[in-house]
Design an enzyme around this catalytic site. Structure first.
Site, PDB file in Angstrom:
ATOM      1  N   SER A  14       0.831  -1.197   0.000  1.00  0.00           N
ATOM      2  CA  SER A  14       0.000   0.000   0.000  1.00  0.00           C
ATOM      3  C   SER A  14       0.872   1.256   0.000  1.00  0.00           C
ATOM      4  O   SER A  14       1.654   1.468  -0.925  1.00  0.00           O
ATOM      5  CB  SER A  14      -0.953  -0.042   1.199  1.00  0.00           C
ATOM      6  N   ASP A  69     -10.161  -3.971  -4.707  1.00  0.00           N
ATOM      7  CA  ASP A  69      -9.303  -2.938  -4.130  1.00  0.00           C
ATOM      8  C   ASP A  69      -9.364  -1.711  -5.026  1.00  0.00           C
ATOM      9  O   ASP A  69      -9.133  -1.813  -6.232  1.00  0.00           O
ATOM     10  CB  ASP A  69      -7.869  -3.467  -4.044  1.00  0.00           C
ATOM     11  N   HIS A  92      -7.894  -5.164  -0.469  1.00  0.00           N
ATOM     12  CA  HIS A  92      -6.734  -4.450   0.046  1.00  0.00           C
ATOM     13  C   HIS A  92      -6.429  -4.965   1.455  1.00  0.00           C
ATOM     14  O   HIS A  92      -7.322  -5.107   2.287  1.00  0.00           O
ATOM     15  CB  HIS A  92      -7.042  -2.950   0.087  1.00  0.00           C
TER      16      HIS A  92
END
Length: 341
Positions: free
Chosen positions: A185, A280, A310
């Site tokens: 991320s 995501d 995610h």
């Protein structure tokens, strides 16, 4: 209002779908175990993310069940500090090897958390599993967080750790010329930016970059954002909050070290492995960055996990344990072994 997530400078980015070489889509339904986990989380009728204080956001991440430690045996775990640009940078060394007499590749792991949260502790289970699966030592970076220390403070800390690895003789059995930068991320963003910075400064050698559902800029223009902006963990609201706090100005937002997809030249970067999740909002920007690397003739391997969300990289044990998460570690380990062994 300041543009967010790298919307400025869109001439250097495209919102078009990724090429067929990096097809990324979601499955018909999210994985059943994840659906159950999301339903349980949504039943907690708390304040919206925007209403939470910074301290509450960080406490929530630290206390998340997905941040809890797992019983993953590792031979050697040690906390250290590394000289940084504005003070010492905390790191944690994980090493699953019983024999450290030979020099092996080393993984620099940069945690996620939207640049405003997350820590070495929240990603302990990931780093323990990573060294166990790959057999390589892992150095987890406790970089400075925004908004107290906005861009580029965290990036400078990550680069300082990279420089330390390149010059230290204080860690047994590592080969600095086979350094991997890796993150999830926001950490994927910082790993990519660290690779760009090392190339531009003719800095330490990076042999590979692993980017797990990375936040690369321009997500709001994509199909993945429209499909997945609510109900799958990472929401549009969360993205707005963290992007607002990461950078301080339009000048920062135009900087490709903040949003690597803005770079007009990705040539000369190390080979990349990029993983995304079908449900995501960041799915397509990972695929698009893979496409940009391919066009720059950088070797790139791309995998989309269509039924994942995610954060699935942490779903390797209680409270959620899904096979695709374990497969992702195996994929990464295989890619690195194929290059290094």
């Amino acid at each position: 209002m300041r543009a967010r997530d790298g919307i400025n400078g869109q001439n250097l980015m495209t919102s078009a779908p990724p090429s067929d070489a990096f097809e990324a889509a979601r499955a018909d339904t999210v994985h059943p175990a994840i659906a159950e986990h999301l339903a349980a989380a949504s039943a907690d009728d708390g304040p919206s993310y925007r209403e939470l204080s910074l301290e509450e956001i960080r406490e929530m991440d630290e206390e998340s069940p997905l941040s809890a430690d797992l019983d993953i045996p590792v031979e050697h775990v040690e906390d250290r500090t590394v000289p940084g640009p504005d003070g010492d940078v905390p790191v944690r060394l994980y090493d699953s090897r019983t024999d450290r007499s030979r020099a092996d590749p080393v993984i620099v792991y940069i945690h996620g958390g939207g640049w405003i949260s997350g820590s070495i502790e929240t990603h302990n289970r990931i780093c323990r599993n990573l060294t166990a699966e790959t057999g390589y030592p892992v150095v987890s970076v406790g970089y400075r967080l925004a908004p107290e220390d906005p861009f580029p403070a965290g990036l400078r800390d990550c680069y300082a750790v990279l420089e330390w690895i390149a010059t230290t003789d204080d860690v047994r059995g590592i080969d600095p010329e086979r350094t991997v930068v890796m993150g999830d991320s926001a950490g994927g963003n910082l790993a990519a930016a660290t690779a760009l910075l090392a190339r531009d400064r003719d800095g330490p050698e990076i042999a590979h970059q692993v980017l797990i559902y990375p936040a690369m800029g321009g997500a709001q223009t994509t199909l993945a954002y429209r499909e997945n902006s609510d109900g799958y963990g990472l929401t549009a609201e969360i993205m707005d909050v963290v992007y607002d706090r990461y950078t301080e100005s339009d000048i920062d937002d135009a900087n490709y070290y903040a949003w690597p997809r803005k770079s007009g030249d990705l040539s000369g970067l190390p080979p990349a492995t990029i993983l995304t999740a079908g449900f995501d909002p960041l799915r397509d920007v990972g695929a698009l960055y893979a496409d940009q690397l391919r066009q720059a003739e950088v070797p790139v391997s791309f995998s989309n996990y269509p039924a994942m969300v995610h954060g699935f990289f942490a779903m390797i044990g209680d409270p959620v344990d899904v096979d695709p998460a374990h497969e992702a570690y195996e994929e990464i380990a295989t890619k690195l072994r194929n290059q290094f062994d």
